[in-house]
Scaffold this active site. Structure first.
Site, short mmCIF file in Angstrom:
data_model
loop_
_atom_site.label_atom_id
_atom_site.label_comp_id
_atom_site.label_asym_id
_atom_site.label_seq_id
_atom_site.Cartn_x
_atom_site.Cartn_y
_atom_site.Cartn_z
N LYS A 39 0.83 -1.20 0.00
CA LYS A 39 0.00 0.00 0.00
C LYS A 39 0.87 1.25 0.00
O LYS A 39 2.00 1.24 0.48
CB LYS A 39 -0.91 0.02 1.24
N CYS A 40 0.30 2.34 -0.48
CA CYS A 40 0.93 3.65 -0.50
C CYS A 40 1.50 3.97 0.89
O CYS A 40 0.82 3.70 1.88
CB CYS A 40 -0.12 4.69 -0.89
N PRO A 41 2.71 4.47 0.97
CA PRO A 41 3.61 4.94 -0.10
C PRO A 41 4.65 3.92 -0.54
O PRO A 41 5.57 4.26 -1.28
CB PRO A 41 4.30 6.13 0.55
N ASP B 234 -2.02 -1.53 -5.61
CA ASP B 234 -2.59 -0.36 -4.94
C ASP B 234 -3.05 0.65 -5.98
O ASP B 234 -2.25 1.12 -6.79
CB ASP B 234 -1.53 0.28 -4.03
N ASP C 48 0.84 7.86 -7.90
CA ASP C 48 2.13 8.07 -7.24
C ASP C 48 3.33 7.76 -8.13
O ASP C 48 4.31 8.51 -8.13
CB ASP C 48 2.23 7.20 -5.98
#
Length: 79
Positions: A12-14, A39, A45
């Site tokens: 998951k981010c980041p 994600d 991103d």
């Protein structure tokens, strides 16, 4: 032509962007990095990261299960 594969499924981010940045640092100009993410935020991103680094996203393939990026390392890093 060298392609390094990076499987970031489930992260998951980041983390996808951070791991992509780290992997790009070890590549030589002209080498490619294939990144597979699950994600949905990676679709935002990673292209933003590539704009920052000055590298180039060649292919973005998006399916129901994953997002695939093919990134080419640029000749000169942006400062």
């Amino acid at each position: 032509m060298s392609i390094t594969r990076l499987d970031l499924t489930g992260l998951k981010c980041p983390l996808p962007a951070l791991k992509t940045r780290k992997a790009l640092q070890s590549l030589r100009p002209g080498e490619r990095l294939e990144v597979c993410c699950t994600d949905p935020l990676a679709a935002i991103d990673i292209p933003n990261l590539i704009r920052e680094t000055g590298d180039r996203v060649e292919i973005v393939d998006r399916s129901d299960r994953a997002i695939l990026f093919l990134i080419e390392k640029s000749a000169a890093p942006l400062e």
